[in-house]
Design a protein around this motif. Sequence first.
Motif, PDB file in Angstrom:
ATOM      1  N   PRO A 348       0.820  -1.210   0.000  1.00  0.00           N
ATOM      2  CA  PRO A 348       0.000   0.000   0.000  1.00  0.00           C
ATOM      3  C   PRO A 348       0.857   1.263   0.000  1.00  0.00           C
ATOM      4  N   SER A 349       0.388   2.275  -0.700  1.00  0.00           N
ATOM      5  CA  SER A 349       1.138   3.530  -0.823  1.00  0.00           C
ATOM      6  C   SER A 349       0.838   4.512   0.297  1.00  0.00           C
ATOM      7  N   ILE A 350      -0.016   4.120   1.233  1.00  0.00           N
ATOM      8  CA  ILE A 350      -0.423   5.017   2.320  1.00  0.00           C
ATOM      9  C   ILE A 350       0.095   4.506   3.661  1.00  0.00           C
ATOM     10  N   GLU A 351       0.512   5.426   4.496  1.00  0.00           N
ATOM     11  CA  GLU A 351       1.117   5.058   5.780  1.00  0.00           C
ATOM     12  C   GLU A 351       0.113   4.447   6.749  1.00  0.00           C
ATOM     13  N   SER A 352      -1.157   4.818   6.633  1.00  0.00           N
ATOM     14  CA  SER A 352      -2.160   4.299   7.568  1.00  0.00           C
ATOM     15  C   SER A 352      -2.393   2.801   7.407  1.00  0.00           C
ATOM     16  N   ALA A 353      -1.961   2.230   6.290  1.00  0.00           N
ATOM     17  CA  ALA A 353      -2.150   0.794   6.062  1.00  0.00           C
ATOM     18  C   ALA A 353      -0.940  -0.025   6.503  1.00  0.00           C
ATOM     19  N   ALA A 354       0.120   0.633   6.946  1.00  0.00           N
ATOM     20  CA  ALA A 354       1.386  -0.066   7.209  1.00  0.00           C
ATOM     21  C   ALA A 354       1.258  -1.148   8.272  1.00  0.00           C
ATOM     22  N   ASP A 355       0.658  -0.823   9.401  1.00  0.00           N
ATOM     23  CA  ASP A 355       0.601  -1.793  10.504  1.00  0.00           C
ATOM     24  C   ASP A 355      -0.204  -3.032  10.119  1.00  0.00           C
ATOM     25  N   GLU A 356      -1.337  -2.829   9.471  1.00  0.00           N
ATOM     26  CA  GLU A 356      -2.151  -3.975   9.072  1.00  0.00           C
ATOM     27  C   GLU A 356      -1.431  -4.802   8.013  1.00  0.00           C
ATOM     28  N   TRP A 357      -0.722  -4.134   7.097  1.00  0.00           N
ATOM     29  CA  TRP A 357       0.006  -4.870   6.067  1.00  0.00           C
ATOM     30  C   TRP A 357       1.115  -5.711   6.692  1.00  0.00           C
ATOM     31  N   LYS A 358       1.824  -5.142   7.646  1.00  0.00           N
ATOM     32  CA  LYS A 358       2.900  -5.882   8.306  1.00  0.00           C
ATOM     33  C   LYS A 358       2.356  -7.089   9.069  1.00  0.00           C
ATOM     34  N   THR A 359       1.217  -6.913   9.700  1.00  0.00           N
ATOM     35  CA  THR A 359       0.609  -8.034  10.432  1.00  0.00           C
ATOM     36  C   THR A 359       0.220  -9.148   9.469  1.00  0.00           C
ATOM     37  N   ALA A 360      -0.296  -8.777   8.305  1.00  0.00           N
ATOM     38  CA  ALA A 360      -0.729  -9.774   7.319  1.00  0.00           C
ATOM     39  C   ALA A 360       0.441 -10.383   6.560  1.00  0.00           C
ATOM     40  N   ASN A 361       1.597  -9.690   6.548  1.00  0.00           N
ATOM     41  CA  ASN A 361       2.749 -10.148   5.767  1.00  0.00           C
ATOM     42  C   ASN A 361       4.020 -10.123   6.624  1.00  0.00           C
ATOM     43  N   PRO A 362       4.060 -10.888   7.703  1.00  0.00           N
ATOM     44  CA  PRO A 362       5.182 -10.784   8.635  1.00  0.00           C
ATOM     45  C   PRO A 362       6.535 -11.134   8.027  1.00  0.00           C
ATOM     46  N   THR A 363       6.562 -11.979   6.992  1.00  0.00           N
ATOM     47  CA  THR A 363       7.841 -12.371   6.394  1.00  0.00           C
ATOM     48  C   THR A 363       8.351 -11.350   5.385  1.00  0.00           C
ATOM     49  N   LEU A 364       7.535 -10.356   5.083  1.00  0.00           N
ATOM     50  CA  LEU A 364       7.903  -9.372   4.059  1.00  0.00           C
ATOM     51  C   LEU A 364       8.102  -7.974   4.633  1.00  0.00           C
ATOM     52  N   VAL A 365       8.113  -7.869   5.955  1.00  0.00           N
ATOM     53  CA  VAL A 365       8.183  -6.564   6.612  1.00  0.00           C
ATOM     54  C   VAL A 365       9.390  -5.746   6.145  1.00  0.00           C
ATOM     55  N   ALA A 366      10.493  -6.428   5.843  1.00  0.00           N
ATOM     56  CA  ALA A 366      11.708  -5.704   5.439  1.00  0.00           C
ATOM     57  C   ALA A 366      11.468  -4.832   4.216  1.00  0.00           C
ATOM     58  N   PHE A 367      10.616  -5.283   3.307  1.00  0.00           N
ATOM     59  CA  PHE A 367      10.334  -4.477   2.118  1.00  0.00           C
ATOM     60  C   PHE A 367       9.662  -3.159   2.496  1.00  0.00           C
ATOM     61  N   LEU A 368       8.689  -3.216   3.399  1.00  0.00           N
ATOM     62  CA  LEU A 368       7.981  -1.993   3.783  1.00  0.00           C
ATOM     63  C   LEU A 368       8.849  -1.103   4.668  1.00  0.00           C
ATOM     64  N   ASP A 369       9.688  -1.707   5.492  1.00  0.00           N
ATOM     65  CA  ASP A 369      10.598  -0.898   6.308  1.00  0.00           C
ATOM     66  C   ASP A 369      11.500  -0.038   5.432  1.00  0.00           C
ATOM     67  N   GLY A 370      11.772  -0.514   4.217  1.00  0.00           N
ATOM     68  CA  GLY A 370      12.616   0.249   3.307  1.00  0.00           C
ATOM     69  C   GLY A 370      11.989   1.539   2.827  1.00  0.00           C
ATOM     70  N   ALA A 371      10.679   1.678   3.006  1.00  0.00           N
ATOM     71  CA  ALA A 371       9.995   2.892   2.551  1.00  0.00           C
ATOM     72  C   ALA A 371      10.512   4.141   3.255  1.00  0.00           C
ATOM     73  N   ASP A 372      11.049   3.972   4.457  1.00  0.00           N
ATOM     74  CA  ASP A 372      11.503   5.130   5.236  1.00  0.00           C
ATOM     75  C   ASP A 372      12.741   5.794   4.633  1.00  0.00           C
ATOM     76  N   TYR A 373      13.474   5.043   3.807  1.00  0.00           N
ATOM     77  CA  TYR A 373      14.713   5.619   3.272  1.00  0.00           C
ATOM     78  C   TYR A 373      14.889   5.333   1.781  1.00  0.00           C
ATOM     79  N   ALA A 374      13.840   4.901   1.107  1.00  0.00           N
ATOM     80  CA  ALA A 374      13.932   4.535  -0.308  1.00  0.00           C
ATOM     81  C   ALA A 374      14.091   5.754  -1.202  1.00  0.00           C
ATOM     82  N   GLN A 375      14.838   5.586  -2.280  1.00  0.00           N
ATOM     83  CA  GLN A 375      14.986   6.616  -3.306  1.00  0.00           C
ATOM     84  C   GLN A 375      14.090   6.284  -4.488  1.00  0.00           C
ATOM     85  N   GLY A 376      13.412   7.300  -5.009  1.00  0.00           N
ATOM     86  CA  GLY A 376      12.668   7.121  -6.239  1.00  0.00           C
ATOM     87  C   GLY A 376      13.573   7.312  -7.445  1.00  0.00           C
ATOM     88  N   VAL A 377      13.090   6.912  -8.599  1.00  0.00           N
ATOM     89  CA  VAL A 377      13.864   7.085  -9.827  1.00  0.00           C
ATOM     90  C   VAL A 377      13.616   8.485 -10.382  1.00  0.00           C
TER      91      VAL A 377
END
Length: 418
Positions: A348-377
Amino acid sequence: MQRRNSRWLIGTGLAVAGALTLSACGSGSGFGDTADAGGELTSDSSQGLNVLIGSSGDAETASVNAAVAAWSEKSGTDAKVSVASDLNQQLAQGFAAQKPADVFYLSTDALAGYASNGSLLAYGDQLANKDDFYPSLVNSFTYEDKFYCAPKDFSTLGLVINTDLWAQAGLTDADIPTTWDELAAVSKTLTTDTQVGLSLGGEYARLGAFMAQAGGSLMNEDSTEVTANSAESVAGLEYAQTLLNDGVMSYASEIGAGWGGEAFGKQLSAMTIEGNWITGAMKSDFPAVNYTVAELPAGPEGKGTLQFTNCWGIAADSPNQAAALELVEQLTSKDAQLTFSEEFGPMPSIESAADEWKTANPTLVAFLDGADYAQGVPNVKGAADVVSDLNAQLESLKTGDAQAILDSVQKNLEALLK
């Protein structure tokens, strides 16, 4: 799966670079003007909405169709989804004929071309949920200080690790690398006669993560200054060059695979640097391979990764912009985005969905954690062609000159800003 992969690469805009020259301006705005949603939106209730998407497969098509149909029934506005066989080409043709889709997928590297000739409605500031989007995603779809369109979802790069090969090498969770030195060490440990420790695609959309970890980038955050040949950017490529020359990292193409996910799935490599789209490939093509995902190791300047995203564009020529905006707000709502994520995988592109997404996808949390420091193209007009040239040069990075490669990129990107 390579088709999904390519959607998040700079390469999605290569066809756009030429096709944009065919694009007509929005007839309601005039060539070179910006169609700004700060004024009154068109609202012809007799007109339904045409929605054009580029789909990764049946799951995405069905999910978007269901979401649009539900909104249509509730709103009373007809809406039809069309799946493009070539999204870039069909967008360009629609604008050239002055009959564009009302709502459509739009990549970051296509934004500037369509925004600069008045084809797009700049509606971002009119979104009720505009403050909920990750700031880095908003930057990706901001052109000349206008927030054009709502990011529909996104992906980041992470370190994907084969847990069985990891254990066979005598490594534990404590060995998951968090620094460049540690990444080099475990890559060496995991390299054998039958596998390389780390593989990835030989392109900016993967190697650029090392540049970010060194504090470098191709351009600054708002794409107004070129930084491609900075000492930091060069250091990032030189680190990757060292891994290649040490034989502990290989391009996927060098070991008989089309992309990093295939090399990893075939166990030609014990680790890969890929985005969260790899989960679909692993599930469908390599279900027996056990893996975990970690954040990319930090470089000299800290953590760094790249992000890939599309937005929901709205045509300046749409006769029912008001309904289009309402549809986009629904499609980017928390419930809709979490459903999309469950059904076909994007974050999800919105921050309000982060916690629920992490709960539903516990093995993929590292991908979303990267949003805090990711660079766009970079989203300047013509950047896709420059990156294409960079990718060609990166194919020979192992024996090449990182400084010379990035000097040429610096020159080419600076030319775009003049």
